[in-house]
Write a protein that holds these residues in place. Structure first.
Motif, PDB file in Angstrom:
ATOM      1  N   TYR A  51       0.827  -1.202   0.000  1.00  0.00           N
ATOM      2  CA  TYR A  51       0.000   0.000   0.000  1.00  0.00           C
ATOM      3  C   TYR A  51       0.865   1.257   0.000  1.00  0.00           C
ATOM      4  N   LYS A  52       1.911   1.245   0.805  1.00  0.00           N
ATOM      5  CA  LYS A  52       2.807   2.403   0.852  1.00  0.00           C
ATOM      6  C   LYS A  52       3.474   2.638  -0.496  1.00  0.00           C
ATOM      7  N   MET A  53       3.915   1.548  -1.140  1.00  0.00           N
ATOM      8  CA  MET A  53       4.541   1.695  -2.449  1.00  0.00           C
ATOM      9  C   MET A  53       3.546   2.266  -3.454  1.00  0.00           C
ATOM     10  N   LYS A  54       2.314   1.765  -3.418  1.00  0.00           N
ATOM     11  CA  LYS A  54       1.293   2.261  -4.338  1.00  0.00           C
ATOM     12  C   LYS A  54       1.001   3.724  -4.051  1.00  0.00           C
ATOM     13  N   TYR A  55       0.842   4.074  -2.793  1.00  0.00           N
ATOM     14  CA  TYR A  55       0.524   5.447  -2.427  1.00  0.00           C
ATOM     15  C   TYR A  55       1.663   6.384  -2.815  1.00  0.00           C
ATOM     16  N   LYS A  59       1.480   9.421  -5.439  1.00  0.00           N
ATOM     17  CA  LYS A  59       1.856  10.751  -4.974  1.00  0.00           C
ATOM     18  C   LYS A  59       2.954  11.330  -5.859  1.00  0.00           C
ATOM     19  N   THR A  60       3.936  10.507  -6.219  1.00  0.00           N
ATOM     20  CA  THR A  60       5.031  10.959  -7.084  1.00  0.00           C
ATOM     21  C   THR A  60       4.501  11.327  -8.464  1.00  0.00           C
ATOM     22  N   GLU A  61       3.548  10.535  -8.987  1.00  0.00           N
ATOM     23  CA  GLU A  61       2.974  10.835 -10.295  1.00  0.00           C
ATOM     24  C   GLU A  61       2.223  12.165 -10.255  1.00  0.00           C
ATOM     25  N   GLU A  62       1.507  12.416  -9.176  1.00  0.00           N
ATOM     26  CA  GLU A  62       0.790  13.678  -9.038  1.00  0.00           C
ATOM     27  C   GLU A  62       1.767  14.852  -8.982  1.00  0.00           C
TER      28      GLU A  62
END
Length: 68
Positions: A51-55, A59-62
């Motif tokens: 979940y942290k990796m996905k989040y 966040k990085t993409e945003e």
């Protein structure tokens, strides 16, 4: 008289054996439950990391989208 003494000694040994066998079975049960709990904890940690990796990826993409 000797019969009474032998009975008391026999009872003491029986009670000691019963006590230590009971304790051993309780410890075995606790160890089994601990192993099961550690397996569950490991699975939960894996899910949390995913979940942290996905989040962090989202966040990085945003952030990258805002910078462009």
């Amino acid at each position: 008289m000797i019969g009474i003494v032998l009975t008391i000694i026999n009872t003491a040994f029986f009670a000691g054996t019963w006590y230590f066998l009971g304790r051993g079975s309780i410890y075995a049960k606790l160890i089994k439950e601990l192993r099961e709990a550690l397996e569950v904890i490991g699975a939960q940690e894996t899910m949390i990391q995913a979940y942290k990796m996905k989040y962090n990826t989202e966040k990085t993409e945003e952030e990258n989208g805002e910078q462009d």
